[in-house]
Design a protein around this motif. Structure first.
Motif, PDB file in Angstrom:
ATOM      1  N   ILE A   1       9.479   1.507  -1.243  1.00 22.13           N
ATOM      2  CA  ILE A   1       8.241   1.972  -1.875  1.00 22.13           C
ATOM      3  C   ILE A   1       7.867   3.365  -1.377  1.00 22.13           C
ATOM      4  O   ILE A   1       7.458   4.239  -2.158  1.00 22.13           O
ATOM      5  N   GLU A   2       8.029   3.610  -0.080  1.00 19.10           N
ATOM      6  CA  GLU A   2       7.706   4.922   0.464  1.00 19.10           C
ATOM      7  C   GLU A   2       8.564   6.008  -0.161  1.00 19.10           C
ATOM      8  O   GLU A   2       8.074   7.084  -0.521  1.00 19.10           O
ATOM      9  N   GLN A   3       9.862   5.736  -0.312  1.00 21.17           N
ATOM     10  CA  GLN A   3      10.750   6.747  -0.887  1.00 21.17           C
ATOM     11  C   GLN A   3      10.474   6.963  -2.371  1.00 21.17           C
ATOM     12  O   GLN A   3      10.528   8.091  -2.861  1.00 21.17           O
ATOM     13  N   ILE A   4      10.161   5.896  -3.091  1.00 21.75           N
ATOM     14  CA  ILE A   4       9.819   6.040  -4.512  1.00 21.75           C
ATOM     15  C   ILE A   4       8.553   6.872  -4.663  1.00 21.75           C
ATOM     16  O   ILE A   4       8.490   7.790  -5.499  1.00 21.75           O
ATOM     17  N   ASN A   5       7.547   6.577  -3.853  1.00 21.77           N
ATOM     18  CA  ASN A   5       6.281   7.309  -3.948  1.00 21.77           C
ATOM     19  C   ASN A   5       6.435   8.770  -3.554  1.00 21.77           C
ATOM     20  O   ASN A   5       5.752   9.645  -4.088  1.00 21.77           O
ATOM     21  N   GLU A   6       7.327   9.043  -2.639  1.00 22.65           N
ATOM     22  CA  GLU A   6       7.491  10.412  -2.149  1.00 22.65           C
ATOM     23  C   GLU A   6       8.400  11.248  -3.034  1.00 22.65           C
ATOM     24  O   GLU A   6       8.135  12.436  -3.258  1.00 22.65           O
ATOM     25  N   SER A   7       9.463  10.653  -3.573  1.00 20.63           N
ATOM     26  CA  SER A   7      10.514  11.467  -4.197  1.00 20.63           C
ATOM     27  C   SER A   7      10.712  11.268  -5.691  1.00 20.63           C
ATOM     28  O   SER A   7      11.501  11.996  -6.298  1.00 20.63           O
ATOM     29  N   SER A   8      10.044  10.296  -6.295  1.00 20.94           N
ATOM     30  CA  SER A   8      10.261  10.060  -7.728  1.00 20.94           C
ATOM     31  C   SER A   8       9.051  10.505  -8.537  1.00 20.94           C
ATOM     32  O   SER A   8       8.135  11.147  -8.017  1.00 20.94           O
ATOM     33  N   ASP A   9       9.044  10.126  -9.794  1.00 17.28           N
ATOM     34  CA  ASP A   9       7.963  10.526 -10.710  1.00 17.28           C
ATOM     35  C   ASP A   9       6.865   9.479 -10.830  1.00 17.28           C
ATOM     36  O   ASP A   9       5.977   9.614 -11.671  1.00 17.28           O
ATOM     37  N   ILE A  10       6.919   8.422 -10.009  1.00 14.89           N
ATOM     38  CA  ILE A  10       5.904   7.368 -10.104  1.00 14.89           C
ATOM     39  C   ILE A  10       5.317   7.048  -8.733  1.00 14.89           C
ATOM     40  O   ILE A  10       5.898   7.372  -7.693  1.00 14.89           O
ATOM     41  N   LEU A  11       4.148   6.399  -8.762  1.00 14.20           N
ATOM     42  CA  LEU A  11       3.513   5.847  -7.569  1.00 14.20           C
ATOM     43  C   LEU A  11       3.439   4.339  -7.766  1.00 14.20           C
ATOM     44  O   LEU A  11       2.975   3.863  -8.805  1.00 14.20           O
ATOM     45  N   VAL A  12       3.900   3.579  -6.765  1.00 14.47           N
ATOM     46  CA  VAL A  12       4.008   2.136  -6.917  1.00 14.47           C
ATOM     47  C   VAL A  12       3.319   1.420  -5.764  1.00 14.47           C
ATOM     48  O   VAL A  12       3.268   1.918  -4.643  1.00 14.47           O
ATOM     49  N   GLU A  13       2.776   0.259  -6.059  1.00 14.67           N
ATOM     50  CA  GLU A  13       2.244  -0.623  -5.029  1.00 14.67           C
ATOM     51  C   GLU A  13       2.635  -2.044  -5.387  1.00 14.67           C
ATOM     52  O   GLU A  13       2.976  -2.340  -6.541  1.00 14.67           O
ATOM     53  N   TYR A  14       2.618  -2.937  -4.390  1.00 14.79           N
ATOM     54  CA  TYR A  14       3.072  -4.294  -4.655  1.00 14.79           C
ATOM     55  C   TYR A  14       2.016  -5.324  -4.307  1.00 14.79           C
ATOM     56  O   TYR A  14       1.072  -5.057  -3.572  1.00 14.79           O
ATOM     57  N   LYS A  15       2.217  -6.516  -4.849  1.00 15.92           N
ATOM     58  CA  LYS A  15       1.367  -7.658  -4.548  1.00 15.92           C
ATOM     59  C   LYS A  15       2.286  -8.817  -4.190  1.00 15.92           C
ATOM     60  O   LYS A  15       3.284  -9.065  -4.877  1.00 15.92           O
ATOM     61  N   GLN A  16       1.988  -9.503  -3.119  1.00 15.43           N
ATOM     62  CA  GLN A  16       2.802 -10.645  -2.752  1.00 15.43           C
ATOM     63  C   GLN A  16       2.160 -11.938  -3.256  1.00 15.43           C
ATOM     64  O   GLN A  16       0.944 -12.066  -3.322  1.00 15.43           O
ATOM     65  N   HIS A  17       3.019 -12.878  -3.642  1.00 15.34           N
ATOM     66  CA  HIS A  17       2.575 -14.151  -4.185  1.00 15.34           C
ATOM     67  C   HIS A  17       3.017 -15.265  -3.239  1.00 15.34           C
ATOM     68  O   HIS A  17       4.098 -15.197  -2.649  1.00 15.34           O
ATOM     69  N   LYS A  18       2.190 -16.269  -3.115  1.00 15.85           N
ATOM     70  CA  LYS A  18       2.469 -17.335  -2.154  1.00 15.85           C
ATOM     71  C   LYS A  18       2.488 -18.708  -2.809  1.00 15.85           C
ATOM     72  O   LYS A  18       1.800 -18.971  -3.802  1.00 15.85           O
ATOM     73  N   LYS A  19       3.303 -19.565  -2.226  1.00 17.06           N
ATOM     74  CA  LYS A  19       3.249 -20.997  -2.494  1.00 17.06           C
ATOM     75  C   LYS A  19       2.899 -21.645  -1.168  1.00 17.06           C
ATOM     76  O   LYS A  19       3.718 -21.654  -0.237  1.00 17.06           O
ATOM     77  N   GLY A  20       1.682 -22.151  -1.068  1.00 15.67           N
ATOM     78  CA  GLY A  20       1.221 -22.629   0.225  1.00 15.67           C
ATOM     79  C   GLY A  20       1.040 -21.458   1.165  1.00 15.67           C
ATOM     80  O   GLY A  20       0.388 -20.466   0.838  1.00 15.67           O
ATOM     81  N   ARG A  21       1.699 -21.511   2.298  1.00  8.02           N
ATOM     82  CA  ARG A  21       1.596 -20.432   3.282  1.00  8.02           C
ATOM     83  C   ARG A  21       2.776 -19.470   3.225  1.00  8.02           C
ATOM     84  O   ARG A  21       2.814 -18.475   3.937  1.00  8.02           O
TER      85      ARG A  21
END
Length: 307
Positions: free
Chosen positions: A195-215
């Motif tokens: 994600i850091e390299q994509i945000n720094e060197s590409s044409d897009i800015l990205v962020e993520y969300k994590q999904h859980k089942k239980g813990r």
């Protein structure tokens, strides 16, 4: 060349394990094979040379040379797996042959039938293909950044992805079963780096969300947006560069004839050339942006700005 990498969505989603060097060779092979038509059949293998590789990925010729040697030794053995619509699996190699020309800094490769089908059959089926310009990933130093960027580009029209189930996501990134088995190092050394390299060197800015089942984390989804284009500066509509881009060939010859008769242009004349010869030479000068800017005050004087 436009250096456009084109893959079917199924090939983008394929389960694969490639190093960064191997990924770059495949990217370049797809680009050049589609552009030249070579490498798409065994009778016309595609030539990849060190100079072309170095230019595409901003590395030295020596580094490119070593990469091609590595690719010739390892890429032929690499496989990938495509998941079909009926959940059956198709396994294939990336290339069907490789011929490294020792001392020449070039390699001849031919893509396999499966790869060819998934990088060329696009007309009328654009919605089933993913494309991006090679330069967007050329500065990545992590193969995971390249793979994540490709997965994101499949959803560029909406700017967000569905949830990637963790096990399959790891396989799509090319992570082995025994690599980063714990979540903390996976996030720190794979996901966050990508994600850091994509945000720094590409044409897009990205962020993520994590999904859980239980813990436990069961998967990840991503949202992204285009960066504001800062590479092209606005051109003032009264600047010489603006008018240089707008001048047509008929205008160039018309105003070259007018400039040839200006007394102030005497410093640009040569010897005993006629007005007609001088005008022809001025027309050539007006093809050059720097000369155009130099002559712009005279062009204004003979009415170009209001043309």
């Amino acid at each position: 060349m436009t250096d456009l990498v084109v893959k079917s969505n199924k090939l983008v989603q394929a389960l694969q394990t490639l190093t960064l060097a191997e990924t770059r060779v495949i990217q370049l092979a797809i680009v050049d094979a589609r552009e030249t038509g070579k490498g798409l059949c065994s009778s016309e293998p595609l030539e990849l040379n060190a100079a072309r590789f170095a230019q595409a990925f901003n590395v030295s010729n020596d580094a490119a040379y070593l990469t091609l040697i590595e690719a010739e030794e390892s890429l032929f053995k690499r496989q990938f797996t495509i998941i079909n619509d009926d959940d059956t699996l198709t396994k294939s190699r990336w290339i069907q042959d490789a011929n490294y020309r020792k001392g020449e800094g070039r390699i001849l490769v031919t893509l396999t039938r499966i790869v060819i089908e998934h990088v060329t059959r696009i007309d009328g089926f654009e919605q089933y293909f993913t494309s991006y310009h090679l330069k967007q990933t050329s500065n990545f130093s992590s193969v995971y950044a390249v793979r994540l960027y490709e997965l994101l580009m499949q959803w560029k029209s909406v700017g967000k992805t569905p949830m990637y189930e963790l096990k399959k996501f790891r396989e799509q990134l090319g992570i082995g079963v025994n690599e980063y088995p714990r979540m903390e190092p996976f996030k720190r050394r794979v996901l966050h780096v990508a994600i850091e390299q994509i945000n720094e060197s590409s044409d897009i800015l990205v962020e993520y969300k994590q999904h859980k089942k239980g813990r436990s984390i069961s998967g990840f989804s991503f949202s992204f947006k285009k960066k504001k284009d800062t590479s092209v500066k606005a051109v003032k509509t009264n600047s010489p560069s603006y008018f240089f881009s707008k001048m047509t060939d008929p205008q160039r010859h018309l105003f070259a004839n007018k400039l040839a008769e200006l007394p102030e242009m005497g410093n640009y004349s040569q010897g005993t050339e006629s007005y007609a010869q001088f005008a022809v030479r001025i027309a050539e000068m007006l093809k050059d942006a720097q000369k155009f800017e130099e002559l712009f005050p005279y062009l204004q004087k003979v009415g170009f700005q209001s043309a």
